[in-house]
Design a protein around this motif. Structure first.
Motif, PDB file in Angstrom:
ATOM      1  N   GLU A   1       0.843  -1.184   0.000  1.00 36.03           N
ATOM      2  CA  GLU A   1       0.000   0.000   0.000  1.00 36.03           C
ATOM      3  C   GLU A   1       0.883   1.240   0.000  1.00 36.03           C
ATOM      4  OE1 GLU A   1      -3.743   1.898   2.418  1.00 36.03           O
ATOM      5  OE2 GLU A   1      -3.474  -0.269   2.309  1.00 36.03           O
ATOM      6  N   VAL A   2       0.552   2.194  -0.840  1.00 34.24           N
ATOM      7  CA  VAL A   2       1.290   3.443  -0.953  1.00 34.24           C
ATOM      8  C   VAL A   2       0.631   4.465  -0.022  1.00 34.24           C
ATOM      9  CG1 VAL A   2       1.911   5.313  -2.533  1.00 34.24           C
ATOM     10  CG2 VAL A   2       1.947   2.937  -3.336  1.00 34.24           C
ATOM     11  N   VAL A   3       1.438   5.237   0.681  1.00 33.61           N
ATOM     12  CA  VAL A   3       0.899   6.230   1.611  1.00 33.61           C
ATOM     13  C   VAL A   3       0.365   7.421   0.817  1.00 33.61           C
ATOM     14  CG1 VAL A   3       1.437   7.782   3.536  1.00 33.61           C
ATOM     15  CG2 VAL A   3       2.491   5.510   3.424  1.00 33.61           C
ATOM     16  N   ILE A   4      -0.884   7.750   1.100  1.00 28.56           N
ATOM     17  CA  ILE A   4      -1.542   8.888   0.445  1.00 28.56           C
ATOM     18  C   ILE A   4      -1.396  10.111   1.341  1.00 28.56           C
ATOM     19  CG2 ILE A   4      -3.770   9.803  -0.298  1.00 28.56           C
ATOM     20  CD1 ILE A   4      -4.565   6.909  -1.009  1.00 28.56           C
ATOM     21  N   LYS A   5      -0.923  11.205   0.754  1.00 29.75           N
ATOM     22  CA  LYS A   5      -0.785  12.459   1.491  1.00 29.75           C
ATOM     23  C   LYS A   5      -2.160  13.088   1.719  1.00 29.75           C
ATOM     24  CE  LYS A   5       1.582  16.917   1.186  1.00 29.75           C
ATOM     25  NZ  LYS A   5       2.485  17.730   0.352  1.00 29.75           N
ATOM     26  N   ASN A   6      -2.943  13.212   0.638  1.00 30.29           N
ATOM     27  CA  ASN A   6      -4.296  13.737   0.753  1.00 30.29           C
ATOM     28  C   ASN A   6      -5.089  13.439  -0.524  1.00 30.29           C
ATOM     29  OD1 ASN A   6      -3.273  15.576  -1.072  1.00 30.29           O
ATOM     30  ND2 ASN A   6      -3.662  17.378   0.172  1.00 30.29           N
ATOM     31  N   VAL A   7      -6.404  13.607  -0.417  1.00 32.64           N
ATOM     32  CA  VAL A   7      -7.307  13.441  -1.547  1.00 32.64           C
ATOM     33  C   VAL A   7      -8.088  14.733  -1.678  1.00 32.64           C
ATOM     34  CG1 VAL A   7      -9.229  12.120  -2.523  1.00 32.64           C
ATOM     35  CG2 VAL A   7      -7.509  10.954  -1.124  1.00 32.64           C
TER      36      VAL A   7
ATOM     37  N   VAL B   1      -9.947   5.625  -0.070  1.00 34.62           N
ATOM     38  CA  VAL B   1      -9.111   5.564  -1.275  1.00 34.62           C
ATOM     39  C   VAL B   1      -7.815   4.863  -0.895  1.00 34.62           C
ATOM     40  CG1 VAL B   1      -7.864   6.900  -3.015  1.00 34.62           C
ATOM     41  CG2 VAL B   1     -10.085   7.713  -2.189  1.00 34.62           C
ATOM     42  N   ALA B   2      -7.407   3.877  -1.703  1.00 32.52           N
ATOM     43  CA  ALA B   2      -6.148   3.167  -1.468  1.00 32.52           C
ATOM     44  C   ALA B   2      -5.390   3.046  -2.784  1.00 32.52           C
ATOM     45  CB  ALA B   2      -6.405   1.787  -0.885  1.00 32.52           C
ATOM     46  N   VAL B   3      -4.081   3.188  -2.708  1.00 27.60           N
ATOM     47  CA  VAL B   3      -3.209   3.036  -3.876  1.00 27.60           C
ATOM     48  C   VAL B   3      -2.196   1.953  -3.550  1.00 27.60           C
ATOM     49  CG1 VAL B   3      -1.519   4.169  -5.373  1.00 27.60           C
ATOM     50  CG2 VAL B   3      -3.512   5.454  -4.551  1.00 27.60           C
ATOM     51  N   SER B   4      -1.990   1.041  -4.494  1.00 25.82           N
ATOM     52  CA  SER B   4      -0.969  -0.005  -4.339  1.00 25.82           C
ATOM     53  C   SER B   4       0.171   0.284  -5.300  1.00 25.82           C
ATOM     54  CB  SER B   4      -1.553  -1.383  -4.654  1.00 25.82           C
ATOM     55  OG  SER B   4      -2.588  -1.688  -3.756  1.00 25.82           O
ATOM     56  N   GLY B   5       1.360  -0.191  -4.931  1.00 28.43           N
ATOM     57  CA  GLY B   5       2.523  -0.026  -5.781  1.00 28.43           C
ATOM     58  C   GLY B   5       3.507  -1.147  -5.552  1.00 28.43           C
ATOM     59  N   LEU B   6       4.521  -1.184  -6.366  1.00 29.98           N
ATOM     60  CA  LEU B   6       5.546  -2.216  -6.213  1.00 29.98           C
ATOM     61  C   LEU B   6       6.378  -1.915  -4.978  1.00 29.98           C
ATOM     62  CD1 LEU B   6       6.802  -2.726  -9.867  1.00 29.98           C
ATOM     63  CD2 LEU B   6       4.965  -3.883  -8.661  1.00 29.98           C
ATOM     64  N   SER B   7       6.770  -2.951  -4.280  1.00 34.58           N
ATOM     65  CA  SER B   7       7.593  -2.773  -3.092  1.00 34.58           C
ATOM     66  C   SER B   7       8.980  -2.280  -3.514  1.00 34.58           C
ATOM     67  CB  SER B   7       7.691  -4.068  -2.290  1.00 34.58           C
ATOM     68  OG  SER B   7       8.296  -5.057  -3.061  1.00 34.58           O
ATOM     69  N   GLU B   8       9.691  -1.681  -2.600  1.00 30.62           N
ATOM     70  CA  GLU B   8      10.993  -1.050  -2.877  1.00 30.62           C
ATOM     71  C   GLU B   8      11.935  -1.953  -3.682  1.00 30.62           C
ATOM     72  OE1 GLU B   8      12.394   2.011  -1.542  1.00 30.62           O
ATOM     73  OE2 GLU B   8      10.408   2.651  -0.955  1.00 30.62           O
ATOM     74  N   GLY B   9      12.022  -3.188  -3.321  1.00 34.34           N
ATOM     75  CA  GLY B   9      12.961  -4.097  -3.991  1.00 34.34           C
ATOM     76  C   GLY B   9      12.530  -4.512  -5.383  1.00 34.34           C
TER      77      GLY B   9
END
Length: 131
Positions: free
Chosen positions: A14-20, A121-129
């Motif tokens: 899960e990617v941290v969302i600053k604001n919507v 609202v949720a955003v997913s992304g690839l992990s750091e590695g």
């Protein structure tokens, strides 16, 4: 089907969302991420009353205001069978091609599209590695 999923996509985070920003009164949603991330999925939970269930519009995303990626899309029909299975009357799901972005903006043609009344609202992304 995990067997046919690329390894890096199986380890999304899960990617941290600053604001919507925005909503039904504004006719758009703008999601600012806390830091750049290789985004893969957007999930929006919303009510399904007194709103339009499906529609199309633009998906914009990028790292800054100079390099904007644009994807005109049928929000509910052009994402393939897997996305359609994940979507419900109260959940919108949209996939991205692991593009590095800091913000996402949805501008629907229909100003009363249900996801504009978002509750989560949720955003997913690839992990750091796996970037």
């Amino acid at each position: 089907d995990i067997e046919h999923t690329r390894t890096q996509y199986a380890k999304e985070k899960e990617v941290v969302i600053k604001n919507v920003e925005g909503g039904v009164l504004d006719g758009y949603l703008h999601i600012n991420l806390s830091a750049p991330a290789r985004i893969t999925k957007l999930t929006i939970d919303h009510p399904d009353t007194d709103c339009v269930a499906a529609g199309s519009g633009e998906v914009l995303y990028g790292l800054d205001r100079d390099k904007i990626l644009r994807a005109p899309d049928d929000y509910y029909g052009m994402q393939g069978q897997y996305a359609r299975r994940l979507q419900t009357p109260t959940r919108f799901v949209y996939f991205f091609p692991a593009t590095l972005a800091r913000w996402i903006r949805l501008v629907p043609e229909e100003p009363n599209l249900c996801f504009l009344n978002y509750t989560n609202v949720a955003v997913s992304g690839l992990s750091e590695g796996n970037q």
